[in-house]
Design an enzyme around this catalytic site. Structure first.
Site, PDB file in Angstrom:
ATOM      1  N   CYS A  70     -46.086  67.437  21.100  1.00 31.16           N
ATOM      2  CA  CYS A  70     -46.718  66.199  21.542  1.00 31.16           C
ATOM      3  C   CYS A  70     -45.821  65.022  21.150  1.00 31.16           C
ATOM      4  O   CYS A  70     -45.441  64.883  19.990  1.00 31.16           O
ATOM      5  CB  CYS A  70     -48.079  66.073  20.870  1.00 31.16           C
ATOM      6  SG  CYS A  70     -48.877  64.479  21.161  1.00 31.16           S
ATOM      7  N   CYS A 129     -54.223  64.656  18.616  1.00 28.40           N
ATOM      8  CA  CYS A 129     -54.351  63.197  18.745  1.00 28.40           C
ATOM      9  C   CYS A 129     -54.983  62.753  20.055  1.00 28.40           C
ATOM     10  O   CYS A 129     -55.204  61.561  20.253  1.00 28.40           O
ATOM     11  CB  CYS A 129     -52.993  62.532  18.576  1.00 28.40           C
ATOM     12  SG  CYS A 129     -51.898  62.758  19.990  1.00 28.40           S
ATOM     13  N   CYS A 151     -53.870  66.781  23.799  1.00 35.72           N
ATOM     14  CA  CYS A 151     -53.428  67.254  22.492  1.00 35.72           C
ATOM     15  C   CYS A 151     -54.655  67.424  21.594  1.00 35.72           C
ATOM     16  O   CYS A 151     -55.445  66.478  21.446  1.00 35.72           O
ATOM     17  CB  CYS A 151     -52.464  66.249  21.886  1.00 35.72           C
ATOM     18  SG  CYS A 151     -51.956  66.643  20.203  1.00 35.72           S
ATOM     19  N   CYS A 196     -47.829  62.633  18.402  1.00 40.15           N
ATOM     20  CA  CYS A 196     -48.101  63.015  17.007  1.00 40.15           C
ATOM     21  C   CYS A 196     -47.143  64.079  16.487  1.00 40.15           C
ATOM     22  O   CYS A 196     -47.206  64.430  15.314  1.00 40.15           O
ATOM     23  CB  CYS A 196     -49.545  63.474  16.843  1.00 40.15           C
ATOM     24  SG  CYS A 196     -49.899  65.102  17.531  1.00 40.15           S
ATOM     25  N   CYS A 221     -45.037  77.392  27.945  1.00 40.62           N
ATOM     26  CA  CYS A 221     -45.890  78.426  27.363  1.00 40.62           C
ATOM     27  C   CYS A 221     -46.555  77.806  26.140  1.00 40.62           C
ATOM     28  O   CYS A 221     -45.906  77.586  25.117  1.00 40.62           O
ATOM     29  CB  CYS A 221     -45.006  79.612  26.991  1.00 40.62           C
ATOM     30  SG  CYS A 221     -45.919  81.009  26.354  1.00 40.62           S
TER      31      CYS A 221
END
Ligand SMILES: [Zn+2]
Length: 140
Positions: free
Chosen positions: A105, A60, A57, A108, A128
């Site tokens: 995510c 984070c 991510c 976060c 995607c």
């Protein structure tokens, strides 16, 4: 009998204010992760990334996708057949007059992209994902 309330939309383990996210992220990553923007197709260098490694991510650092699950979808966005187990959350997205499944995510809440049921084996799914939401870490 007790019921654990369903987490609110923004109730994620990692929480920052909008100003903190804006300061921490580059402008495009902020637009994608925090404002659900979509990068222009074909613009992410990660489209061409083929090395083994881990996609984290960009917000984070949580591990989201293994390079082994990446495939060339021809869409212009980095595409994966599956996330790292438990690291990506989903919710229904009815914006743009379409019913889609938004993915984010799990740590976060940062918006990543969407998942569609037209991917290749083994899952038949196509995650995607905006490259701007990801940070690639090549395998050592
Ligand atoms: Zn995150």
């Amino acid at each position: 009998m007790f019921f654990k309330p369903k987490p609110a939309r923004d109730d994620f383990p990692i929480r920052r204010s909008e100003a903190e996210w804006r300061a921490a992220l580059d402008p495009l990553a902020f637009r994608v992760l925090r404002e659900h923007a979509t990068e222009r197709a074909g613009t992410s260098p990660l489209n061409r990334e083929k090395r083994p490694g881990l996609y984290r991510c960009a917000g984070c650092g949580a591990p989201l996708f293994d390079a082994a699950a990446k495939f060339d979808s021809g869409t212009g966005w980095p595409s994966f057949t599956a996330p790292v187990q438990g690291r990506v959350g989903e919710r229904e997205d009815n914006s743009l007059f379409m019913r889609r499944t938004e993915v984010h995510c799990a740590d976060c809440g940062g918006h990543l992209g969407h998942v569609f049921p037209d991917g290749p084996p083994p899952t038949g799914l196509r995650y995607c994902i905006n490259g701007a939401a990801l940070a690639f870490e090549p395998a050592a």
